[in-house]
Motif scaffolding. Structure first.
Motif, short mmCIF file in Angstrom:
data_model
loop_
_atom_site.label_atom_id
_atom_site.label_comp_id
_atom_site.label_asym_id
_atom_site.label_seq_id
_atom_site.Cartn_x
_atom_site.Cartn_y
_atom_site.Cartn_z
N GLN A 292 43.80 66.14 32.46
CA GLN A 292 43.39 67.34 31.73
C GLN A 292 44.39 68.48 31.92
N GLN B 172 34.15 72.01 29.06
CA GLN B 172 33.42 71.06 28.22
C GLN B 172 33.73 69.62 28.62
N ARG B 173 35.00 69.34 28.84
CA ARG B 173 35.42 67.98 29.18
C ARG B 173 34.94 67.58 30.57
#
Length: 198
Positions: free
Chosen positions: A186, A142-143
């Motif tokens: 991340q 998603q990111r």
């Protein structure tokens, strides 16, 4: 066919070297004009034409040494060849500048389709390199999808509003640094989902 391991420094040189060579060639010939087959080409377009075979040679060496190329490398190479060809054929540097937008946009579409289906295609591509729980892969996908969308829009803004010089410098240095910093951030943020913590 099993993958062979090579010196990580050599691997980085083969992966990043062609882009740096393109940048250096562009700096050297950016103000020149070349007459080829009765048509005048700018230094940028000639640098683009030189970049394509350099990239293919580097990928060929990487394949010969490792017996493996990632799907992303093959896709990027295809886009470079395709848009480099269009740039030369139409004698229009905009095609090569749009390549970055289309590459990021394609990733957005592919990863977005996976997300709509409740799947992480990113896990399918990178799962063996980064063991992580499925929930972590979904969050990361998603990111990254949102980040790629941001990068696609940013490239459009840069090439449409700034000089070719500025675009080449941003494409060569700023975009890769932004991507590396984002991915590293991340991985750190999602450490709790790693099966084998880094």
């Amino acid at each position: 066919m099993t993958e062979k391991t090579i010196n990580p420094v050599l691997k980085q040189v083969l992966e990043l070297g062609p882009t740096l060579v393109f940048f250096l060639i562009y700096l050297r010939i950016k103000d020149d004009t070349y007459l080829i087959g009765g048509t005048e080409y700018s230094g940028f377009i000639v640098a683009t034409l030189i970049f394509v075979p350099i990239l293919l040679v580097a990928m060929g060496i990487l394949w010969a040494l490792t017996r493996q190329l990632s799907r992303m490398q093959m896709f990027t190479a295809f886009m470079v060849i395709f848009f480099g060809g269009l740039t030369a054929w139409f004698n229009d540097e905009r095609f090569f500048k749009m390549k970055t937008t289309i590459v990021y946009g394609t990733f957005v579409v592919i990863l977005g389709i996976g997300l709509l289906r409740g799947q992480s295609y990113l896990e399918w591509v990178m799962g063996e390199f980064l063991p992580m729980k499925s929930k972590g892969w979904m969050i990361l996908t998603q990111r990254i999808t949102a980040f790629f969308l941001f990068m696609a829009v940013l490239n459009e803004i840069v090439w449409r509003t700034m000089s070719t010089d500025a675009w080449v410098k941003i494409e060569t240095f700023a975009f890769p640094i932004m991507l590396f910093a984002f991915l590293w951030g991340q991985i750190v943020a999602l450490r709790r989902y790693l099966i084998s913590p880094l």
